[in-house]
Write a protein that holds these residues in place. Structure first.
Motif, mmCIF file in Angstrom:
data_model
loop_
_atom_site.group_PDB
_atom_site.id
_atom_site.type_symbol
_atom_site.label_atom_id
_atom_site.label_comp_id
_atom_site.label_asym_id
_atom_site.label_seq_id
_atom_site.Cartn_x
_atom_site.Cartn_y
_atom_site.Cartn_z
ATOM 1 N N CYS A 491 -7.699 25.255 18.529
ATOM 2 C CA CYS A 491 -8.076 25.870 19.796
ATOM 3 C C CYS A 491 -7.479 27.263 19.886
ATOM 4 O O CYS A 491 -6.312 27.471 19.528
ATOM 5 C CB CYS A 491 -7.572 25.023 20.969
ATOM 6 N N VAL A 492 -8.265 28.214 20.394
ATOM 7 C CA VAL A 492 -7.834 29.598 20.518
ATOM 8 C C VAL A 492 -7.549 29.887 21.993
ATOM 9 O O VAL A 492 -8.478 29.897 22.813
ATOM 10 C CB VAL A 492 -8.895 30.569 19.981
ATOM 11 N N LEU A 493 -6.289 30.105 22.334
ATOM 12 C CA LEU A 493 -5.887 30.374 23.710
ATOM 13 C C LEU A 493 -6.041 31.855 24.029
ATOM 14 O O LEU A 493 -5.354 32.700 23.447
ATOM 15 C CB LEU A 493 -4.433 29.958 23.936
ATOM 16 N N THR A 494 -6.976 32.160 24.917
ATOM 17 C CA THR A 494 -7.157 33.532 25.393
ATOM 18 C C THR A 494 -7.562 33.472 26.859
ATOM 19 O O THR A 494 -8.418 32.648 27.217
ATOM 20 C CB THR A 494 -8.258 34.258 24.599
ATOM 21 N N PRO A 495 -6.993 34.298 27.725
ATOM 22 C CA PRO A 495 -5.883 35.206 27.418
ATOM 23 C C PRO A 495 -4.603 34.417 27.202
ATOM 24 O O PRO A 495 -4.338 33.438 27.899
ATOM 25 C CB PRO A 495 -5.790 36.088 28.663
ATOM 26 N N ALA A 496 -3.815 34.854 26.244
ATOM 27 C CA ALA A 496 -2.626 34.101 25.857
ATOM 28 C C ALA A 496 -1.375 34.514 26.620
ATOM 29 O O ALA A 496 -0.348 33.846 26.500
ATOM 30 C CB ALA A 496 -2.387 34.262 24.354
ATOM 31 N N ASP A 497 -1.453 35.590 27.385
ATOM 32 C CA ASP A 497 -0.258 36.126 28.043
ATOM 33 C C ASP A 497 0.542 35.072 28.810
ATOM 34 O O ASP A 497 1.771 35.012 28.666
ATOM 35 C CB ASP A 497 -0.641 37.272 28.984
ATOM 36 N N PRO A 498 -0.089 34.202 29.633
ATOM 37 C CA PRO A 498 0.711 33.230 30.384
ATOM 38 C C PRO A 498 1.408 32.201 29.509
ATOM 39 O O PRO A 498 2.394 31.594 29.937
ATOM 40 C CB PRO A 498 -0.328 32.552 31.296
ATOM 41 N N TYR A 499 0.889 32.013 28.289
ATOM 42 C CA TYR A 499 1.438 30.985 27.408
ATOM 43 C C TYR A 499 2.527 31.513 26.471
ATOM 44 O O TYR A 499 3.281 30.716 25.901
ATOM 45 C CB TYR A 499 0.320 30.374 26.557
#
Length: 600
Positions: A491-499
């Motif tokens: 799985c590709v998390l985007t936007p990733a900033d919160p993670y």
């Protein structure tokens, strides 16, 4: 959650040129290959037969079959260089960075007889396409890699190195998974009287009939696309592309809604697609980026069809390329980071590179060559280029306006099958049990009644923080299917900033909860292994107005060149963009051979 420990790659502020560090020591190349052989011999006795390679007529079987007739327009596929003339000067070229851009550059140069040496800071090659095997035999990928049918330069490269057989063509439909296991399609398959109907009619059919959008959204979507430069491209591809380039200052949302498109289409379809392409939503991605892809889809039938490797990038894509290069004398040095570009001024007062300072295991050396290529990502190139050049030459100064987008790739391995939609898939959406939906039996292939049907394609979702994902145990079974185990979701998390600030365990738990929201039939299953890869700056941010800051491959420094998908080329930041940039870079070096040879 009961998750086994795994080496986790994280972006840190002190990672220098490699951009990644591991919280666990990486095994050596020999150890990784031994682990792979042990796994192949002892662990993987496949219950899933490896799907056959697509027929040559559906892809290309050799280099000569990949040509301008297939590419959407001429700038996307450079002319083949003529064979080198007998006695022509040969250069020594040093390439910094061993991603697809560097490898593509190297292949073009070595085919012309030049001497090439490649230096890579990481312990493995491939850049953002890299992968490696951990101590337990798991293939760790740095991203989810999908091959569109318009990746003609990459297909040409794969044809050269005999790697095309490792691509598996998926059904010609884009699959959206909504909450509750509701599966919907953007279906490009179009037959009339038993005959396949191609571009542009297959695309019109796909958008008119998709059940991912409401009737009103489909009508407004058609209005926007019907007034786009894509229509001009059907009769004038070059003119259509010029019109697309002129839209770089607008976001896709601004352009789309300005032409009658609806917010519903953006929310349910275009945001997941935009996240998958550029890791940005439609409010933040350039209209040029999105409409470039739409133009390719509209003008070439196969452009929108997806392919995936049958296994890991390290074995199925990168190793054939490095074998090709090493057989032709190319030396590839890993764990060798470039720390400084050394330069001096020539008689005309112009800078010229005199060498590159490298570090391997704390020991320094100087690489000397006739030409130097920085085949790096945006942050790597910005760190390597001397500050004095940025102050003196506008092209280098502009590069500092470019930045990368954070992304996190999550792998979750389950003890059972996640995407099979339960014992009654028909209850989970119109396409759940449709035999035309891309599905494959995921356990014993000899048993037609066996449980374990899954979705064999790239999957998009508007209802999860991972914009796109795939079950690698089904899509790429040679390396990723394990007997006795089930799905391997990537799985590709985007936007990733919160993670980015979260621990790996927190990230895995949050992603798992969203997986269950999409596939309620998998409720009660817990992943038995996970891998989390964080990249602080991945694809360059293709925001509105960024096009003027992309540098050309030929720089103001006569013997210094750039390669990378962020450099000037008409494709987006992608595997194809990286490969194309390498071809363009090599072409500029070849044009400069007389000058570089005379000054060496």
């Amino acid at each position: 959650m009961n998750c086994l420990p795994s080496p986790q790659l994280q972006h840190t502020s002190d990672c220098k040129l490699c951009g990644l560090v591991s919280t666990d020591r990486q095994p050596s190349r020999r150890a990784r290959r031994q682990a792979q052989r042990r796994g192949a011999a002892g662990r993987v006795v496949q219950a899933v037969a490896a799907p056959p390679a697509p027929a040559p007529r559906n892809l290309v079987s050799n280099v000569s079959e990949v040509g301008i007739r297939d590419a959407p327009l001429k700038p996307l596929f450079p002319d083949e260089p003529p064979p080198p003339k007998e006695g022509a000067p040969k250069l020594k070229v040093a390439i910094i960075g061993c991603g697809l851009a560097g490898l593509s550059t190297a292949v073009e140069l070595v085919d012309q007889g030049h001497e090439v040496e490649i230096f890579e800071a990481r312990p493995f090659i491939g850049g953002k396409v890299g992968s490696y095997v951990d101590r337990s035999g798991n293939h760790i990928e740095l991203g989810l890699h999908v091959f569109f049918g318009c990746y003609h330069n990459l297909f040409r490269l794969m044809a050269k190195v005999d790697a095309l057989e490792n691509l598996l063509a998926k059904e010609h439909a884009h699959t959206f998974v909504n909450s509750g296991g509701d599966v919907r399609l953007l279906d490009f398959r179009f037959k009339v009287g038993g005959q396949n109907i191609g571009a542009p009619f297959h695309g019109l059919k796909a958008f008119f009939t998709t059940d991912q959008l409401s009737t009103l959204d489909k009508a407004q979507n058609s209005l926007a696309l019907g007034t786009s430069p894509v229509v001009r491209a059907l009769v004038d591809p070059e003119g259509g592309m010029r019109s697309v380039r002129n839209l770089d200052n607008k976001s896709f949302s601004e352009w789309f809604k300005g032409h009658g498109g609806s917010q519903g289409s953006i929310d349910r379809m275009w945001n997941p697609v935009a996240y998958a392409l550029g890791f940005l939503d439609c409010n933040n991605i350039s209209a040029r980026c999105m409409l470039s892809i739409f133009q390719f889809f509209a003008t070439k039938t196969d452009a929108s069809r997806l392919r995936m490797l049958n296994g890991s990038p390290a074995d199925r894509l990168l190793r054939p390329i490095t074998d090709y290069l090493e057989a032709r004398g190319v030396k590839i040095h890993t764990r060798t980071g470039a720390r400084e570009v050394m330069w001096e001024e020539n008689e005309d007062g112009r800078p010229v590179v005199s060498g590159v300072r490298l570090t391997t295991a704390g020991r320094e050396r100087i690489a000397k060559a006739d030409a130097y290529v920085a085949a790096l990502d945006v942050p790597g190139a910005k760190r390597l280029i001397p500050e004095a050049w940025c102050e003196r030459f506008d092209v280098f100064g502009k590069m500092h306006r470019l930045s990368g987008v954070p992304v996190i790739t999550v792998q979750l391995r389950y003890p059972g099958w996640v995407t099979e939609l339960g014992p009654n898939p028909a209850a989970h959406g119109k396409h759940g049990s449709n035999p035309d939906v891309p599905q494959r039996l995921s356990s014993d292939p000899a048993d037609p009644n066996s449980a374990g049907r899954g979705l064999d394609n790239l999957l998009y979702s508007a209802d999860a923080d991972f914009s796109c994902f795939a079950d690698l145990a089904i899509t790429s079974p040679v390396d990723y299917y394990r007997e006795g185990e089930g799905s391997l979701l990537q799985c590709v998390l985007t936007p990733a900033d919160p993670y980015m600030p979260l621990s790996n365990e927190e990230i895995a738990a949050k992603v798992h909860s969203q997986v269950i929201n999409l596939f309620p039939s998998a409720k009660g299953m817990e992943p038995n292994w996970h891998s989390i890869v964080k990249i602080g700056q991945s694809l360059y941010r293709e925001a509105p107005g960024m096009e003027p800051f992309r540098p050309p491959q030929k720089t103001p420094i006569d013997n210094f060149f750039l390669a990378g998908s962020y450099t000037q080329q008409d494709y987006i930041d992608s595997m194809e963009g990286a490969t194309l940039s390498g071809r363009l870079c090599a072409g500029k070096i070849m044009e400069a051979v007389p000058q570089l040879a005379s000054s060496s």
